[in-house]
Motif scaffolding. Structure first.
Motif, short mmCIF file in Angstrom:
data_model
loop_
_atom_site.label_atom_id
_atom_site.label_comp_id
_atom_site.label_asym_id
_atom_site.label_seq_id
_atom_site.Cartn_x
_atom_site.Cartn_y
_atom_site.Cartn_z
N MET A 77 0.83 -1.21 0.00
CA MET A 77 0.00 0.00 0.00
C MET A 77 0.86 1.26 0.00
SD MET A 77 -3.08 -0.78 2.61
CE MET A 77 -4.05 -2.29 2.43
N LYS A 78 0.41 2.23 -0.76
CA LYS A 78 1.19 3.48 -0.83
C LYS A 78 0.61 4.54 0.10
CE LYS A 78 3.11 3.21 -5.51
NZ LYS A 78 2.47 1.95 -5.95
N THR A 79 -0.72 4.53 0.23
CA THR A 79 -1.38 5.55 1.06
C THR A 79 -2.38 4.90 2.01
OG1 THR A 79 -1.20 7.06 -0.82
CG2 THR A 79 -2.68 7.71 0.97
N CYS A 139 4.94 6.16 7.95
CA CYS A 139 5.96 6.98 7.26
C CYS A 139 7.28 6.23 7.15
CB CYS A 139 6.18 8.30 8.01
SG CYS A 139 4.78 9.42 7.92
N GLY A 169 7.57 3.99 4.37
CA GLY A 169 7.52 4.61 3.05
C GLY A 169 6.11 4.92 2.55
N MET A 170 5.13 4.83 3.45
CA MET A 170 3.75 5.10 3.02
C MET A 170 3.37 6.55 3.30
SD MET A 170 1.61 1.68 4.01
CE MET A 170 2.16 1.33 5.62
N LYS A 171 2.39 7.02 2.53
CA LYS A 171 1.81 8.33 2.81
C LYS A 171 0.68 8.07 3.82
CE LYS A 171 -0.66 11.68 0.00
NZ LYS A 171 -0.89 12.12 -1.37
N GLU A 180 -2.57 15.24 4.83
CA GLU A 180 -1.38 14.39 4.90
C GLU A 180 -0.59 14.68 6.17
OE1 GLU A 180 1.11 14.34 1.41
OE2 GLU A 180 2.65 13.16 2.47
N GLU A 217 -5.69 3.45 0.35
CA GLU A 217 -5.80 2.02 0.06
C GLU A 217 -6.09 1.20 1.31
OE1 GLU A 217 -2.56 1.30 -3.36
OE2 GLU A 217 -1.94 2.61 -1.71
N LYS A 240 0.49 -3.07 5.60
CA LYS A 240 1.66 -3.17 4.74
C LYS A 240 1.65 -4.47 3.94
CE LYS A 240 6.13 -2.99 6.26
NZ LYS A 240 7.11 -2.72 7.33
N ASP A 295 -1.04 -5.91 2.99
CA ASP A 295 -2.35 -5.97 2.32
C ASP A 295 -3.40 -6.76 3.10
OD1 ASP A 295 -1.79 -4.35 0.12
OD2 ASP A 295 -0.80 -6.02 -0.91
#
Ligand code: ADP
Ligand code: F6P
Length: 322
Positions: A1-3, A28, A31-33, A51, A95, A279, A281
């Motif tokens: 997941m990115k966000t 953070c 590496g996620m937003k 954010e 996500e 992370k 999923d």
């Protein structure tokens, strides 16, 4: 997941900030937003989010309340409203979401997961009424607050040879009342889980104790006990025993204040674990503490679990607070 997102929902509890901090920092660092959603599901539907970064959660670990604010949003039980939330998530690129709250919050988390947005629940409530979890975030702090408040009440109760009836929160559960009651040495504790008879449990006990020289009394009543109102109970006790009586409803003081060590540690562990699941999923889980271990369960499995109150503790309290 990115966000991913994080929200607090339902009644606030001390330690929610520590959980938010853990989610934001762990997110953070992975590496996620991380988006902070204001006012629970209400803010999610309204797209009220921003954010966050490592510094957004500086200086909050020791604060009560929730920096993301909270709200009750009954309409979130409706499928169309949940669909709207899913659309909002998609438009913000969310996500996954970490939801911090009680059973209702977890129902919302499950609904969103089923509609394609994986969610994780963290139990945040002073009531400790989450069956899959031994200790919810906020419970320990609330217990200590009650203990502190009743210790103060005891000072004045003792000085005047009075009886104080103190009503504590807990919704339909007696965890706060039982544990705080034992900790303050209450003569009687009324909890929803145990049937009571006022004459035999309170009046007779007080009379018996009076004969041993005791002249002041603390009675703890859980708010969930049906048919008992602190003020009328105090009046009844005074009429029956002749002991001047007062009633105190502790109220929302129990929900505030700096979280205890236990709540901060628990919240940090749970927040961290929730991010590890997203992370990978994984959604539709609640992160809880069971037998001193942080574990996670399927939301429905968790909601269907049964937790019973410790009747042995109740027996001990009654036997030694005499
Ligand atoms: P509280 O007990 O403090 O009200 P909860 O966690 O039980 O906290 O409920 C918080 C919120 O969860 C509710 O205001 C509502 O937005 C949402 N919620 C409650 N029940 C459901 C449900 N059946 N389905 C979806 N969302 C729900
Ligand atoms: O669930 C937490 C809680 O503080 C309960 O103990 C209490 O019954 C309820 O919330 C009070 O809710 P409100 O903040 O709406 O008065």
């Amino acid at each position: 997941m990115k966000t991913i997102g994080v929200l607090t929902s339902g009644g606030d509890a001390p330690g929610m900030n520590a959980a938010i901090r853990a989610v934001v920092r762990a997110g953070c660092e992975s590496g996620m937003k991380v988006m902070g959603i204001r006012r629970g599901y209400k803010g999610l539907i309204d797209g009220d989010m921003y954010e966050m970064n490592l510094r957004s959660v500086s200086d909050i670990i020791h604060r009560g309340g929730t920096m993301l604010y909270s709200a009750r949003c009954p309409e979130f039980a409706e499928s169309e409203v949940q669909d709207k939330a899913v659309e909002v998530c998609k438009s913000f690129g969310l996500e996954g979401i970490v939801t911090i709250g009680g059973d209702g919050t977890f129902m919302g988390a499950r609904a969103l997961t089923l509609k394609g947005i994986p969610c994780i629940g963290i139990p945040g409530t002073i009531d400790n009424d989450i069956s899959s979890c031994d200790y919810t975030v906020g419970y320990d702090t609330a217990l200590n607050t009650i203990m502190d408040m009743v210790d103060r009440i005891r000072d004045t109760t003792e000085s005047h040879d009075r009886c104080s009836v103190v009503e504590v929160m807990g919704r339909n559960a007696g965890y706060l009342a039982l544990n705080a009651g034992l900790a303050v040495g209450a003569t009687c504790i009324l909890i929803p889980e145990v049937d009571y008879d006022i004459d035999s449990y309170i009046i007779e006990r007080m009379r018996r104790t009076q004969k041993t020289g005791k002249q002041h009394f603390i009675i703890i009543v859980a708010e969930g006990v049906k048919g008992v109102e602190a003020k009328s109970l105090a009046k009844y006790i005074q009429e029956k025993t002749g002991v001047e009586s007062r009633a105190t409803v502790l109220g929302h003081v129990q929900r505030g204040g700096s979280p205890s060590v236990r709540d901060r540690v628990l919240a940090s562990q749970m927040g961290y674990q929730a991010v590890q699941l997203l992370k990978n999923d994984i959604g539709n889980r609640v992160v809880v503490v069971s037998k001193d271990k942080i574990v996670d369960y399927d939301i429905i499995e968790a909601l269907n679990m049964k937790k019973t109150i410790d009747l042995e503790l109740y027996k001990i309290a009654n036997e030694i607070s005499i």
